[in-house]
Design an enzyme around this catalytic site. Sequence first.
Site, PDB file in Angstrom:
ATOM      1  N   HIS A 129      -2.896 -39.771 -45.199  1.00  0.00           N
ATOM      2  CA  HIS A 129      -2.581 -39.303 -46.612  1.00  0.00           C
ATOM      3  C   HIS A 129      -2.490 -39.979 -47.594  1.00  0.00           C
ATOM      4  CE1 HIS A 129      -0.680 -36.653 -49.568  1.00  0.00           C
ATOM      5  NE2 HIS A 129       0.423 -37.330 -49.723  1.00  0.00           N
TER       6      HIS A 129
ATOM      7  N   LYS B  34      22.677 -46.580 -65.341  1.00  0.00           N
ATOM      8  CA  LYS B  34      22.206 -45.232 -64.872  1.00  0.00           C
ATOM      9  C   LYS B  34      23.315 -44.310 -64.801  1.00  0.00           C
ATOM     10  CE  LYS B  34      21.471 -43.513 -60.248  1.00  0.00           C
ATOM     11  NZ  LYS B  34      20.088 -42.702 -60.352  1.00  0.00           N
TER      12      LYS B  34
ATOM     13  N   GLU C 277      -4.430 -35.785 -53.061  1.00  0.00           N
ATOM     14  CA  GLU C 277      -3.827 -34.633 -54.106  1.00  0.00           C
ATOM     15  C   GLU C 277      -4.984 -34.516 -54.895  1.00  0.00           C
ATOM     16  OE1 GLU C 277      -0.669 -36.705 -56.295  1.00  0.00           O
ATOM     17  OE2 GLU C 277      -1.345 -36.066 -58.105  1.00  0.00           O
TER      18      GLU C 277
ATOM     19  N   HIS D 250       4.545 -30.904 -57.309  1.00  0.00           N
ATOM     20  CA  HIS D 250       5.298 -31.727 -58.326  1.00  0.00           C
ATOM     21  C   HIS D 250       6.025 -30.816 -59.102  1.00  0.00           C
ATOM     22  CE1 HIS D 250       2.418 -34.691 -56.736  1.00  0.00           C
ATOM     23  NE2 HIS D 250       3.240 -35.379 -56.800  1.00  0.00           N
TER      24      HIS D 250
ATOM     25  N   ILE E  87       2.088 -31.605 -45.363  1.00  0.00           N
ATOM     26  CA  ILE E  87       1.949 -33.154 -45.369  1.00  0.00           C
ATOM     27  C   ILE E  87       3.054 -33.829 -44.771  1.00  0.00           C
ATOM     28  CG2 ILE E  87       1.669 -35.219 -46.961  1.00  0.00           C
ATOM     29  CD1 ILE E  87      -0.696 -33.226 -46.984  1.00  0.00           C
TER      30      ILE E  87
ATOM     31  N   ARG F 208      16.150 -44.226 -62.884  1.00  0.00           N
ATOM     32  CA  ARG F 208      15.985 -44.277 -61.414  1.00  0.00           C
ATOM     33  C   ARG F 208      15.853 -45.680 -61.094  1.00  0.00           C
ATOM     34  NH1 ARG F 208      14.050 -39.339 -58.610  1.00  0.00           N
ATOM     35  NH2 ARG F 208      14.713 -37.633 -60.029  1.00  0.00           N
ATOM     36  N   CYS F 209      16.679 -45.886 -59.620  1.00  0.00           N
ATOM     37  CA  CYS F 209      16.431 -47.116 -59.390  1.00  0.00           C
ATOM     38  C   CYS F 209      15.951 -47.152 -57.804  1.00  0.00           C
ATOM     39  CB  CYS F 209      17.868 -48.078 -59.395  1.00  0.00           C
ATOM     40  SG  CYS F 209      18.391 -47.971 -61.066  1.00  0.00           S
TER      41      CYS F 209
HETATM   42  N1  GLN Z   1       4.712 -37.634 -44.845  1.00  0.00           N
HETATM   43  C1  GLN Z   1       5.625 -37.856 -46.312  1.00  0.00           C
HETATM   44  C2  GLN Z   1       6.201 -36.656 -46.737  1.00  0.00           C
HETATM   45  O1  GLN Z   1       5.450 -35.577 -46.432  1.00  0.00           O
HETATM   46  C3  GLN Z   1       4.286 -38.486 -47.227  1.00  0.00           C
HETATM   47  C4  GLN Z   1       5.180 -38.624 -48.661  1.00  0.00           C
HETATM   48  C5  GLN Z   1       4.223 -39.257 -49.670  1.00  0.00           C
HETATM   49  O2  GLN Z   1       2.698 -39.329 -49.521  1.00  0.00           O
HETATM   50  N2  GLN Z   1       4.683 -39.756 -50.668  1.00  0.00           N
HETATM   51  O3  GLN Z   1       7.007 -36.606 -47.463  1.00  0.00           O
HETATM   52 ZN    ZN Z   2       1.799 -37.870 -51.073  1.00  0.00          ZN
END
Ligand code: GLN
Ligand code: ZN
Length: 768
Positions: free
Chosen positions: A649, A18, A673, A702, A439, A523-524
């Site tokens: 979520h 890495k 998503e 992202h 989220i 990445r690990c």
């Molecule tokens: N609640 C987490 C955040 O907002 C959700 C992350 C995820 O779904 N990977 O980071």
């Molecule tokens: Zn998410």
Amino acid sequence: MLTQNLGYPRIGSQRQLKKACEQYWAGKIDLKELNKVARSIKEQNWQTQLDAGIDLIPCNDFSYYDQVLDTSLLLGVIPKRYSPVLSQVKANCEIDLYFAMARGYQKDGLDITAMEMTKWLDTNYHYIVPEFTENQDFKIFNENIFSEYNVAKQHLGEKAKPVLLGPVSYLMLGKEKEPGFERIDLIKKLVPVYIEIINRLRLQGVKWIQFDEPCLALDLSKKEKEAFEYAYRVISHGVSGVKLLVATYFEALLDNTQLAVNLPITALHIDLARAPEQLDEVLALIPDYLQLSLGVVDGRNVWKNDYEKSLALIHKAVEKLGADRVIISPSCSLLHSPIDLELETAMDTEIRNWMAFAKQKLTEVNEIRQIMEGNTTLLETNKAALQSRRLSQKVHQQVVKDRVASITDAEASRKSAFPLRQQLHNERFNLPSFPTTTIGSFPQTDDIRQLRARFKKGELTLEQYEKTIERATVDAIRWQEEIGLDVLVHGEFERNDMVEYFGEQLDGFLFTRNGWVQSYGSRCVKPPVIYGDVSRPKDMTVRWSTFAAAQTKKPMKGMLTGPVTILQWSFVRDDQPRDVTTNQIAFAIRDEVLALEQAGIGIVQIDEAAIREGLPLRKAKHPHYLDWAVKAFRITASGVQDKTQIHTHMCYSEFNNIIAHIAAMDADVITIETSRSQMELLEAFAHFDYPNEIGPGVYDIHSPRVPTTEEMASLLAKAADLLPARNLWVNPDCGLKTRKWPETKAALQNMVAAAKLAREQISVESAT
Ligand code: GLN
Ligand code: ZN
């Protein structure tokens, strides 16, 4: 009786690879330095395997980034968009082309996107997806496999066994980049190149070659089955003097058993850790020349092997085949387990004595053979360790077991049906239509990360630490109020990781110092280990949620991670079924939900980011998994009163096959998503008549790009075409912790504006 290994972790016990790769990418070391690090990792790995007494030792299992990408480079499967890079890299710099394919290329006026990455079967390892075109050509493009074998031969002599992803799995794991053909049909063009590779290796002195064909243990179409038959028939005609081993893993062969045992190869490897029950059928059908490699030592967990169980399987095979047709092996490549338990000097010694990492697993393979040859002391030592684990107070808590054993249907159901709950929520929260929220996490600046790290090291007092987290939380809340979000979050500044944060506070979990496993490229991850019955000694999130709630009049969401996600991203116990462990976690999180409710938090979000990736590889096993996974969520979510609103979520966008189960989770609100698929996936929800509220992500987190108000408003309009507008929420795709503040602020302001537009432009019929 031979022993073998299928693959060894290549990141180095101190994550040397890495560090070296990242330095190379940053231009801080040159290729020579990078190669030196790689060479020393390989040599160390080979020595470890020699020392452990393994007979067939893999080479070409090393990779600078990913073994599937290595295969693409070997076979010259290089997407057209990299042609400019290709012409720039000199002969000795193929690695730059390779990294460009893995990571994208933004240099010399070029801007070329990376190849897609996806999960390697049902593991958390990600591979680079091969891209095929209709007129795809294959040729030997890269020479690594040959040069690596030459080096391996110097170290290992005849024990060196090159590993190659098999031709059928290679095609199956890729994707078509243009319409009008099926990639499996490329097998006819691909096989001759494999023959060429094998013949070159044979001339170099190779005795055994391992072909990984994990897809042989999946649900196969007729065409795919024929591809297996075809490929190995042609290969066996095209080569002689080399022993071919085909390795399957992660599932039973089931309906492919007949096919697999009749391939014209020297040896077949089967995974008896995942699927011990397949041994009987394989033995019943095996032809009298085929050697069988028994994967008895689990390559995907951290636990000591149960020698008695393994020996029983081996005895059965030896009885039928004779010892000289049996090979003892780990179940799969050891890539998926941490490297060396000896490095865990701080671990509880009793628990450590129950564990085995990659290096120790090799020793286990060798010890099992020694026991077969009469060394009974080794068996006694193993039995003692297992006995200590079986009886340990550290593992077993009767109250936890009793609670899980006596789950009632009522415990897994909300008190009233959704329409009534919805009415109560409307009255209680009085939110506008198209309510806005996020989220959970907000950008984690270097300052915040360093703060947590320093506090962990003991460099800060609790008071100093909490003061700073409080300030970050208050700032985030003020800011959310200013831009006019409706349901606020505290920002998760106190959390390093959504699973680790809970694992550290629950009983039954432990954390390693060096238990790194490759996730993708450099990445690990260091997954927590669940070793015992799980319980919750005290409140985990109430302190920060109530602090945050007290700063505002707006509703504040409590944030939790769900039981399936915690399970999925940990190393789990192998002494009880996964669903039992999940239910234990479910009750612990349920108690946390109730504690939040008690503390006045009216909305609680339980993230189940990983429910979908837990799906078994074989379709026939999906219903059972989904049943227990959904039930675990329901246990977590159903203790509360009707007036409490439960959110969940999920961060992925394929729901088509599982939508009924998602609905059965009965969350009041689900955020998902969707932005990149332009709301396409909502069709699954619409088609199903999804009854509860839903927040399709309108902002792709992202990427640093800031979406405009108009584009988010038009996504909302699309969503409102498909689903009742009164059930829609407005939110990003996922948490914002990997983003920077400026883009986050700009994007969320636009998102709030988009919700306002939607309120003006889209009519919402009455909610009752
Ligand atoms: N609640 C987490 C955040 O907002 C959700 C992350 C995820 O779904 N990977 O980071
Ligand atoms: Zn998410």
